[in-house]
Design a protein around this motif. Structure first.
Motif, PDB file in Angstrom:
ATOM      1  N   LEU A  47       0.806  -1.596   0.240  1.00 38.45           N
ATOM      2  CA  LEU A  47       0.224   0.345  -0.038  1.00 38.45           C
ATOM      3  C   LEU A  47       0.598   1.121   0.167  1.00 38.45           C
ATOM      4  CD1 LEU A  47      -3.023  -0.555   2.784  1.00 38.45           C
ATOM      5  CD2 LEU A  47      -3.436  -0.028  -0.261  1.00 38.45           C
ATOM      6  N   ARG A  48       2.140   0.747   0.879  1.00 32.90           N
ATOM      7  CA  ARG A  48       2.675   2.280   0.907  1.00 32.90           C
ATOM      8  C   ARG A  48       3.495   2.911  -0.326  1.00 32.90           C
ATOM      9  NH1 ARG A  48       6.581  -0.279   4.873  1.00 32.90           N
ATOM     10  NH2 ARG A  48       8.332   2.246   4.592  1.00 32.90           N
ATOM     11  N   ARG A  51       0.182   2.471  -3.282  1.00 29.81           N
ATOM     12  CA  ARG A  51      -0.823   3.544  -2.970  1.00 29.81           C
ATOM     13  C   ARG A  51      -2.076   3.948  -3.186  1.00 29.81           C
ATOM     14  NH1 ARG A  51       2.176   9.298  -3.639  1.00 29.81           N
ATOM     15  NH2 ARG A  51       3.772   8.422  -4.202  1.00 29.81           N
ATOM     16  N   ASP A  52      -2.414   2.369  -3.554  1.00 27.68           N
ATOM     17  CA  ASP A  52      -4.069   1.933  -4.042  1.00 27.68           C
ATOM     18  C   ASP A  52      -4.963   0.434  -3.823  1.00 27.68           C
ATOM     19  OD1 ASP A  52      -5.666   2.988  -6.863  1.00 27.68           O
ATOM     20  OD2 ASP A  52      -5.707   0.354  -6.171  1.00 27.68           O
ATOM     21  N   GLU A  53      -5.517   0.328  -3.016  1.00 23.52           N
ATOM     22  CA  GLU A  53      -6.015  -0.502  -2.392  1.00 23.52           C
ATOM     23  C   GLU A  53      -6.068  -1.686  -3.248  1.00 23.52           C
ATOM     24  OE1 GLU A  53      -9.429  -0.605   0.202  1.00 23.52           O
ATOM     25  OE2 GLU A  53      -8.385   0.755   1.059  1.00 23.52           O
ATOM     26  N   GLN A 114       1.302  12.872  -1.000  1.00 22.55           N
ATOM     27  CA  GLN A 114       0.738  12.690  -0.190  1.00 22.55           C
ATOM     28  C   GLN A 114      -0.688  11.744  -0.454  1.00 22.55           C
ATOM     29  OE1 GLN A 114       3.384   9.954   1.126  1.00 22.55           O
ATOM     30  NE2 GLN A 114       4.331  11.832   2.373  1.00 22.55           N
ATOM     31  N   ILE A 115      -0.820  10.518  -0.726  1.00 22.91           N
ATOM     32  CA  ILE A 115      -2.200   9.840  -0.228  1.00 22.91           C
ATOM     33  C   ILE A 115      -2.585   9.130   0.671  1.00 22.91           C
ATOM     34  CG2 ILE A 115      -2.816   9.158  -2.760  1.00 22.91           C
ATOM     35  CD1 ILE A 115      -2.977   6.041  -0.918  1.00 22.91           C
ATOM     36  N   GLU A 116      -3.551   9.695   1.055  1.00 19.00           N
ATOM     37  CA  GLU A 116      -4.188   8.374   2.820  1.00 19.00           C
ATOM     38  C   GLU A 116      -4.008   8.118   2.992  1.00 19.00           C
ATOM     39  OE1 GLU A 116      -6.127  10.454   5.176  1.00 19.00           O
ATOM     40  OE2 GLU A 116      -5.569  12.399   4.464  1.00 19.00           O
ATOM     41  N   THR A 117      -3.388   6.658   3.797  1.00 19.22           N
ATOM     42  CA  THR A 117      -3.419   5.551   3.902  1.00 19.22           C
ATOM     43  C   THR A 117      -4.818   5.641   4.901  1.00 19.22           C
ATOM     44  OG1 THR A 117      -0.898   6.319   5.033  1.00 19.22           O
ATOM     45  CG2 THR A 117      -1.561   4.072   5.544  1.00 19.22           C
ATOM     46  N   THR A 155       9.255   3.756  -1.164  1.00 21.95           N
ATOM     47  CA  THR A 155       8.524   3.732  -1.048  1.00 21.95           C
ATOM     48  C   THR A 155       7.918   4.427  -2.585  1.00 21.95           C
ATOM     49  OG1 THR A 155       8.707   4.465   1.603  1.00 21.95           O
ATOM     50  CG2 THR A 155       6.710   4.997   0.550  1.00 21.95           C
ATOM     51  N   ARG A 156       8.701   4.876  -2.926  1.00 20.70           N
ATOM     52  CA  ARG A 156       8.362   5.686  -4.694  1.00 20.70           C
ATOM     53  C   ARG A 156       8.357   4.753  -6.217  1.00 20.70           C
ATOM     54  NH1 ARG A 156       6.297  10.926  -3.081  1.00 20.70           N
ATOM     55  NH2 ARG A 156       6.113  10.795  -1.063  1.00 20.70           N
TER      56      ARG A 156
END
Ligand SMILES: [Zn+2]
Lengths: 193, 261
Positions: A47-48, A51-53, A114-117, A155-156
């Protein structure tokens, strides 16, 4: 079904190493245990990076498929079960994030901010994890530019070359920064271990 | 293409950090893996640092939905795709409970479904318990064992799992309840060590006002603890925590925290 979960051999919880060895021998119940042991860490990592479930769940499934099919390659002398599995998960997630990036205009993905975790009740529970905090405090000991470089890489999912471009620094500097960051992190983790 | 050219400014040893972080492009990755087999230095560096990289993975645990596990198992093993219904989930959880044997004693004879409205109505209440002290049978539950934390996290992954934070003066504690599996657990961090001879004691508060022990625990050196509670959710109205002698069958001091519903 080939292997039902046995109620007889439940006296001792087998280690992750043993479970992976059982996976290599085709033990489906062992695989399910491995999944349940590591899926939360793996999903958090995916997810980190993604950034998309939906993408993260795909990566998770791909990664654990690889864990099952390549379990015989796991060598407990060379790495812990966690490190071996998270290496697979990270690589799958990074592969996907780069594919996604290729599908979009360059620059747009990395600038997305940043997107919301996901913050449901379960995520809150798992953040109580003590290990989590230990890593965070070790990361806090890094310099801001070290943390930034590590974040862009790990992370990216950026390559060293992309990091150098993004930060407008020579490639050699980017490499050195990442190397120093990882060494420092290792020292800090050893101090707090 | 330039991919075949050798860049004289790049020492392949330089790529080891990028390799560990998956920060090499395909061209670099190829060069490095060609190099790695013959280089003790890089092999050692990978052995030394791969656990540190794995630590980076551990900064964010998020329990994935059950559907991922179902799809994974179905794609690998084909047969027996668990249906996403409550009964199937309960069955799966019971299997899992049996696989860890004595640690959890599931009441498989008595499955029931928590009313969704009641589950949703869980709220935090601190220090509410004034009804303690009525007679109730002993319920020994000394369940601290390796793997408790994972069991509680597994419980939290149940589709119907509800979590409630307990208000503690020091440290944090969260109660996880899954009605479908009739299980509850506690996860706690940063708890101060209890006085010698005492433990954190969890009590089930029943709908008739009586109280029974649901287990006790001592935090580890980090102040962390996890415990699957020994309790029946059907007639429970809440949980309370005291610090006291773990052999007590009734609390003798006021709770330090409680949750009610
Ligand atoms: Zn080398």
């Amino acid at each position: 079904m080939q292997s039902e979960i046995s109620t007889d051999e439940a006296e001792v919880d087998p280690s992750a190493d043993q479970l992976l060895a059982s996976c290599a021998a085709g033990d489906r119940a062992a695989f399910q245990k491995v999944y349940r042991m590591f899926s939360a860490t793996a999903y958090g990592l995916a997810l980190r990076v993604l950034r998309d479930e939906e993408l993260a769940q795909d990566a998770l499934q791909e990664a654990f498929t690889q864990v099952w099919t390549e379990a015989s390659r796991f060598d407990p002398v060379r790495a812990s079960a966690k490190a071996w599995i998270m290496t697979i998960v990270h690589r799958r997630a990074v592969d996907r994030v780069r594919r996604e990036e290729a599908d979009r205009r360059r620059g747009q993905v990395w600038g997305a901010g940043q997107i919301e975790t996901p913050h449901d009740s379960v995520a809150e529970i798992v953040e109580l994890n003590a290990e989590h905090r230990r890593v965070r405090s070790a990361l806090a000991a890094l310099s801001p530019i070290q943390r930034q470089a590590l974040d862009l890489a790990y992370t990216r999912g950026m390559t060293q070359t992309q990091i150098a471009q993004q930060l407008d620094i020579p490639l050699g500097t980017a490499k050195t920064r990442l190397r120093d960051a990882l060494q420092r992190l290792r020292q800090e983790m050893e101090v707090t271990a | 293409m330039t991919n075949q050219e050798i860049d004289p400014t790049t020492d392949p040893h330089d790529l080891v950090t990028g390799y560990l972080l998956d920060a090499l492009d395909q061209h670099e990755l190829q060069r490095f893996t060609d190099h790695l087999g013959d280089c003790d230095y890089c092999q050692q560096a990978i052995a030394d640092l791969s656990e540190t990289v794995a630590d980076l993975a551990g900064t964010s645990r998020v329990v994935p939905p059950q559907s991922v596990e179902d799809k994974l198992m179905a794609s690998l093993f084909g047969d027996e795709v668990p249906a996403p219904s409550t009964s199937a989930d309960t069955t799966a959880a019971v299997e899992q409970g049996e696989s860890v044997g004595e640690i959890i004693q599931l009441d498989s004879r008595r499955r029931w479904v928590w009313p969704a409205a009641a589950a949703a109505a869980f709220v935090l209440l601190a220090g509410l318990v004034t009804t303690m002290g009525l007679n109730q049978s002993n319920n020994e539950a000394q369940l601290l064992a390796d793997g408790q934390a994972q069991l509680v996290l597994d419980l939290a992954a149940s589709p119907d799992a509800q979590s409630m934070k307990m208000n503690l003066a020091e440290g944090e504690a969260t109660v996880v309840v899954s009605a479908a599996t009739n299980q509850a657990g506690v996860l706690a961090t940063d708890l101060p060590a209890p006085p010698t001879g005492q433990k954190y004691h969890v009590w089930t508060i029943k709908d008739d006002g009586s109280v029974t022990s649901a287990g006790s625990f001592a935090p580890d050196s980090d102040g962390s603890a996890a415990l699957i509670l020994q309790t029946q959710l059907a007639d429970a109205t809440g949980f309370a925590v005291t610090v006291d002698d773990p052999s007590l069958t009734q609390p003798t001091s006021a709770p330090i925290a409680a949750v009610n519903f």
